[in-house]
Design a protein around this motif. Structure first.
Motif, PDB file in Angstrom:
ATOM      1  N   LEU A  11      -3.181  -4.019  -7.029  1.00 23.67           N
ATOM      2  CA  LEU A  11      -2.832  -3.628  -5.717  1.00 23.67           C
ATOM      3  C   LEU A  11      -1.480  -2.442  -5.365  1.00 23.67           C
ATOM      4  O   LEU A  11      -0.598  -3.164  -5.884  1.00 23.67           O
ATOM      5  N   VAL A  12      -1.584  -1.748  -4.888  1.00 28.01           N
ATOM      6  CA  VAL A  12      -0.534  -0.585  -4.904  1.00 28.01           C
ATOM      7  C   VAL A  12      -0.530  -0.131  -3.288  1.00 28.01           C
ATOM      8  O   VAL A  12      -1.435   0.035  -2.910  1.00 28.01           O
ATOM      9  N   GLN A  13       0.824   0.288  -2.873  1.00 27.99           N
ATOM     10  CA  GLN A  13       0.813   0.975  -1.866  1.00 27.99           C
ATOM     11  C   GLN A  13       0.574   2.467  -2.084  1.00 27.99           C
ATOM     12  O   GLN A  13       0.536   3.121  -3.142  1.00 27.99           O
ATOM     13  N   ALA A  14       0.033   3.164  -0.868  1.00 26.11           N
ATOM     14  CA  ALA A  14      -0.259   4.574  -1.034  1.00 26.11           C
ATOM     15  C   ALA A  14       1.089   5.353  -1.453  1.00 26.11           C
ATOM     16  O   ALA A  14       2.194   5.109  -0.923  1.00 26.11           O
ATOM     17  N   GLY A  15       0.604   6.427  -2.473  1.00 22.97           N
ATOM     18  CA  GLY A  15       1.904   6.992  -2.944  1.00 22.97           C
ATOM     19  C   GLY A  15       2.226   6.330  -4.187  1.00 22.97           C
ATOM     20  O   GLY A  15       3.102   7.075  -5.027  1.00 22.97           O
TER      21      GLY A  15
END
Length: 125
Positions: A11-15
């Motif tokens: 899971l990663v944030q946008a960007g």
């Protein structure tokens, strides 16, 4: 048969960035092209994200150009997918596969290995 194991999702944030790895089991077969595919949701077909041939020529989906880089380590039968500037639309299960050529087709009726479990990539907005 050649087995494929993918890892590196999360899971990663946008960007943000992720680096996926795919290891193909050792075999007598020559690995021609190695490729990453993505299935955005259950019921949808896998789509090609990136491919790298034995001569290092690469192909990228339009959505991946400029953001993703596919690399292979022939000595370790491994392909990597470096994904930068991730977008929510990149969310999905990522799979790799390998083109094993005529000898594999002769023995197993397919040019490609069986699909692995894949690795889930989730990009939050």
């Amino acid at each position: 048969q050649v087995q494929l194991v993918e890892s590196g999702g999360g899971l990663v944030q946008a960007g943000g960035s992720l680096r996926l790895s795919c290891v193909a089991s050792e075999s007598i077969y020559t690995i021609n092209a190695m490729a990453w595919y993505r299935r955005r949701s259950p019921g949808r077909q896998r789509e090609l994200v990136a491919q790298i041939k034995s001569n290092e020529d690469t192909i990228y989906a339009n959505s991946a150009k400029g953001r993703f880089t596919i690399i292979r380590d022939n000595a370790k039968n491994t392909a990597f997918l470096q994904m930068n500037m991730l977008k929510p639309d990149d969310t999905g299960v990522y799979y790799c596969n390998v083109d094993l050529g005529d000898d594999y087709y002769r023995d197993y009726g397919s040019y490609f290995a069986s699909w692995g479990q894949g690795t889930q990539v989730t990009v939050s907005s």
